[in-house]
Write a protein that holds these residues in place. Structure first.
Motif, mmCIF file in Angstrom:
data_model
loop_
_atom_site.group_PDB
_atom_site.id
_atom_site.type_symbol
_atom_site.label_atom_id
_atom_site.label_comp_id
_atom_site.label_asym_id
_atom_site.label_seq_id
_atom_site.Cartn_x
_atom_site.Cartn_y
_atom_site.Cartn_z
ATOM 1 N N GLN A 157 0.829 -1.213 0.000
ATOM 2 C CA GLN A 157 0.000 0.000 0.000
ATOM 3 C C GLN A 157 0.862 1.261 0.000
ATOM 4 O O GLN A 157 0.511 2.253 0.623
ATOM 5 C CB GLN A 157 -0.950 0.020 1.197
ATOM 6 C CG GLN A 157 -1.974 -1.084 1.178
ATOM 7 C CD GLN A 157 -2.925 -0.980 0.016
ATOM 8 O OE1 GLN A 157 -2.866 -1.768 -0.932
ATOM 9 N NE2 GLN A 157 -3.795 0.012 0.029
ATOM 10 N N SER A 180 -3.031 9.266 -1.031
ATOM 11 C CA SER A 180 -3.647 9.141 0.274
ATOM 12 C C SER A 180 -5.132 8.811 0.135
ATOM 13 O O SER A 180 -5.660 7.939 0.819
ATOM 14 C CB SER A 180 -3.434 10.439 1.034
ATOM 15 O OG SER A 180 -3.976 10.360 2.309
ATOM 16 N N GLY A 218 -5.674 5.348 -0.551
ATOM 17 C CA GLY A 218 -5.196 4.415 0.458
ATOM 18 C C GLY A 218 -3.723 4.054 0.360
ATOM 19 O O GLY A 218 -3.295 3.048 0.909
ATOM 20 N N TYR A 219 -2.981 4.873 -0.321
ATOM 21 C CA TYR A 219 -1.555 4.587 -0.453
ATOM 22 C C TYR A 219 -0.697 5.648 0.229
ATOM 23 O O TYR A 219 -1.070 6.823 0.294
ATOM 24 C CB TYR A 219 -1.153 4.540 -1.938
ATOM 25 C CG TYR A 219 -1.641 3.309 -2.650
ATOM 26 C CD1 TYR A 219 -0.821 2.194 -2.771
ATOM 27 C CD2 TYR A 219 -2.919 3.261 -3.191
ATOM 28 C CE1 TYR A 219 -1.269 1.056 -3.416
ATOM 29 C CE2 TYR A 219 -3.376 2.126 -3.845
ATOM 30 C CZ TYR A 219 -2.547 1.020 -3.951
ATOM 31 O OH TYR A 219 -2.983 -0.106 -4.585
ATOM 32 N N GLY A 220 0.439 5.235 0.698
ATOM 33 C CA GLY A 220 1.450 6.164 1.177
ATOM 34 C C GLY A 220 2.418 6.463 0.046
ATOM 35 O O GLY A 220 2.406 5.779 -0.975
ATOM 36 N N LEU A 241 8.679 8.590 3.891
ATOM 37 C CA LEU A 241 7.268 8.686 3.537
ATOM 38 C C LEU A 241 6.838 10.127 3.760
ATOM 39 O O LEU A 241 7.096 10.687 4.828
ATOM 40 C CB LEU A 241 6.484 7.769 4.476
ATOM 41 C CG LEU A 241 5.313 6.933 4.003
ATOM 42 C CD1 LEU A 241 5.544 6.345 2.626
ATOM 43 C CD2 LEU A 241 5.094 5.798 5.013
ATOM 44 N N ILE A 242 6.203 10.756 2.781
ATOM 45 C CA ILE A 242 5.849 12.148 2.977
ATOM 46 C C ILE A 242 4.420 12.333 3.458
ATOM 47 O O ILE A 242 3.547 11.511 3.224
ATOM 48 C CB ILE A 242 6.053 12.987 1.706
ATOM 49 C CG1 ILE A 242 5.258 12.411 0.541
ATOM 50 C CG2 ILE A 242 7.514 13.075 1.357
ATOM 51 C CD1 ILE A 242 5.334 13.259 -0.711
ATOM 52 N N GLN A 299 -1.553 9.023 10.301
ATOM 53 C CA GLN A 299 -1.471 8.171 9.116
ATOM 54 C C GLN A 299 -0.093 7.567 8.967
ATOM 55 O O GLN A 299 0.066 6.396 8.640
ATOM 56 C CB GLN A 299 -1.804 8.984 7.863
ATOM 57 C CG GLN A 299 -3.278 9.120 7.613
ATOM 58 C CD GLN A 299 -3.551 9.487 6.161
ATOM 59 O OE1 GLN A 299 -2.776 9.142 5.272
ATOM 60 N NE2 GLN A 299 -4.639 10.190 5.930
ATOM 61 N N LEU A 300 0.891 8.408 9.207
ATOM 62 C CA LEU A 300 2.271 7.949 9.125
ATOM 63 C C LEU A 300 2.493 6.824 10.131
ATOM 64 O O LEU A 300 3.113 5.799 9.830
ATOM 65 C CB LEU A 300 3.194 9.124 9.447
ATOM 66 C CG LEU A 300 4.077 9.742 8.363
ATOM 67 C CD1 LEU A 300 3.617 9.436 6.962
ATOM 68 C CD2 LEU A 300 4.216 11.237 8.576
ATOM 69 N N ARG A 327 1.055 3.673 9.149
ATOM 70 C CA ARG A 327 1.860 2.997 8.138
ATOM 71 C C ARG A 327 3.132 2.426 8.728
ATOM 72 O O ARG A 327 3.964 1.881 8.017
ATOM 73 C CB ARG A 327 2.207 3.958 7.005
ATOM 74 C CG ARG A 327 1.000 4.330 6.205
ATOM 75 C CD ARG A 327 1.332 4.837 4.836
ATOM 76 N NE ARG A 327 0.096 5.103 4.127
ATOM 77 C CZ ARG A 327 -0.654 4.174 3.545
ATOM 78 N NH1 ARG A 327 -0.243 2.925 3.536
ATOM 79 N NH2 ARG A 327 -1.777 4.493 2.954
#
Lengths: 363, 363
Positions: A66, A92, A95-97, B99-100, B116-117, B120
DNA sequence: CTGAAAGCGCTTACAG
DNA sequence: CTGAAAGCGCTTACAG
């Protein structure tokens, strides 16, 4: 004080509710194999505990991280913020980073960057490629953001149409003698923009093209572009393929006593952040990065879903897959219209011939 | 044709060599529990197959994702490219991906971005915080990049010293009447820069401060700053706290017929990409983002290594950990010196009083 | 020095 | 509708 309790895991909520992990998983995934009543209790408990599935566990099991990789020719590029921001949002929402990578100039580094991204297990890659990139060699789903002149899966702004927009605008203002300013004649994007402009400048309008790199090769980096002379020779509009070059033109003209937009008009491309911070504010062409990013991400997720996860046991090998497991995807070619942003650097052509101050004691 | 064979896994190379997965893992990790001879064969085979460990597998087992989150107040910020690039490199060198996340303006979104980070599974977060962020509430290791005036774990440029640098430079050029230009008086960074400037401007030099936000509140967004009048009143140097404001000053002055640097000097801060693309090129203060990023990442990895992975069975609970498992870390406070970049917008104070053209038919 | 076993947290057929 | 079991790919004590 509050927060940061230990992260709850699936099994915890399962035991708490006296059900199996499988049921919790199914309920949360909305797989329907669970009674609505049970599902509701599970969702409630999950929310109560602030449960979030472990990406690691899920990734290991599903073969999907993801996460998308974003590869850019040069992070220091002034367009990067717009692109990164748009991709981050689109990703985002899907659903992806987004994991970033920097090509740092050369194609070799770009290749390494892509490999690193793949080693980190990204599901797909959004790339703004450098010249000479062989997209086909990338072993992951890829979406390319470039110009419509780039072959392959591509999403981009319609740079050609953007070019038409500015040129028409300047024509409408009465300009008949223009200088088109680009940096590099081998860039697809720049060529499209200039091509679009040229396509409108037919008939009684005259123009020439100044390629900055060529000019600097002869006169040294950071040299004067000689725009004042051009103005004295009758050019009334300077149309650059990027705000950066427009800024250069604007400050050079202003510094030389050519007033913008009274004596000459200047236009740019890209609508960079500072384009309203200058006086006069820059007339430019805006690209709808949000839409471009959405389309790129949509194309990418489609590819990802079409391809079977690498680490999964492939029970029944699909009919429509090549031997590498990559689906036979039809190339996407989307282009998003650009929009002209009227601000103060463009105005009507001066009625009387411009009086440009002569000499000019530049330091 | 080549590449993209199925990714090899640990067990494959184990069976190929007739050893156990454990041995392969140990050999590759250099854990020394393997004979050098065996280790060599294993490394060779791994290289031959292009083996890269699955992040998912490793993450699940170790509780570490080897990914850092980067949170910025606003990705669209023109400083973002510099920061992102520097962090990406420092992180990459330290074996981490980046990851941004985008705070998109408000603190609430920033909080969501951080969550969110964390969902993840990032191991730590580098944050350039918005005003009002409660760093302590973040349940992960954090490194803050801001100004030295920010309390807590912080790495930053020495904005105050940067301010001294410019002010001294202008003083040395003979300027005695300056206008300091800032945007927002509540920004730590801007206040430090201005404070540094002020600290040098003692004795016979006079100055005043123009806060753009205040000015715009009165005169409307994007309004004229009235710099030409200032120049006519005797100001010979305009020192802005950012290149963006310097650009605004420069173009406003140039457009009003005030010649830079002949009639007045202009300086900025940050050395943004376009600062050499303008004419004259902008004198500014450069921050060594590479060093700042290295220190931030180093501080962060230290914190990460000190803290036990969340998802690990804690066999013997450490002595020096708080109840939340967070180590009692002493706050890091590092500041990196800034560097003055001399370019063309700053020059000696005009010997005779400047003749600024009066009226000025602005549109 | 090397291997067998357990387990990280999840999801997915498969049974019941 | 629900559960037991297997397994994704790795690493880490623990035995031998």
């Amino acid at each position: 004080m509050s927060a940061s309790r230990q992260r709850p895991k699936l099994t915890q909520i399962a035991t708490l509710l006296g059900v199996s992990a499988a049921t919790v998983s199914n309920a949360l995934a909305g797989k329907g194999r669970v009674s609505e009543e049970m599902a509701e209790r599970i969702r409630a408990k999950a929310a109560e505990l602030g449960y979030m599935p472990s990406q690691a566990g899920r990734a290991l099991r599903t073969g999907r991280s993801q996460v998308l990789g974003l590869v850019l020719p040069n992070i220091a590029n002034p367009l990067f913020p717009q692109i990164a921001q748009a991709i981050e949002h689109a990703a985002s929402d899907a659903g992806y980073g987004v994991l970033i990578a920097d090509s740092r100039g050369d194609v070799a580094t770009q290749t390494r960057a892509i490999e690193q991204l793949q080693d980190r297990g990204v599901d797909g890659i959004v790339i703004v490629p450098r010249r000479g990139t062989r997209i086909a060699d990338i072993g992951s789903p890829v979406a390319v953001i470039d110009s419509p002149s780039t072959p392959g899966n591509t999403v981009s702004a319609d740079h050609w149409q953007g070019g038409r927009l500015v040129a028409q605008h300047l024509l409408d203002l009465g300009h008949r003698n223009l200088l088109l300013i680009g940096n590099n004649p081998v860039s697809n994007v720049q060529n499209d923009r200039i091509g679009g402009m040229k396509s409108v400048l037919t008939g009684n309008a005259q123009f020439s093209v100044l390629w900055i790199e060529d000019h600097e090769a002869r006169h040294g980096k950071g040299c004067i572009l000689g725009l004042k002379e051009k103005a004295r020779e009758g050019v009334t509009a300077f149309a650059a393929v990027s705000d950066l070059h427009a800024l250069r033109a604007l400050t050079e003209l202003q510094g030389a006593g050519v007033r913008v937009p009274d004596d000459a008009s200047v236009t740019g491309f890209d609508d960079l952040t500072w384009s309203t911070a200058i006086t006069p504010a820059l007339t430019t062409v805006h690209m709808d990065m949000a839409t471009i990013a959405e389309q790129a991400v949509a194309a990418l997720t489609a590819l990802i879903e079409a391809a079977p996860p690498v680490s999964q046991k492939r029970e029944h090998v699909g009919h429509l897959t090549t031997q590498t497991g990559k689906p036979v995807a039809t190339a996407t070619q989307k282009s998003v219209p650009m929009e002209l942003i009227l601000r103060q650097t463009s105005g009507p052509v001066p009625s009387k011939p411009t009086e440009i101050p002569p000499a000019g004691e530049k330091q």
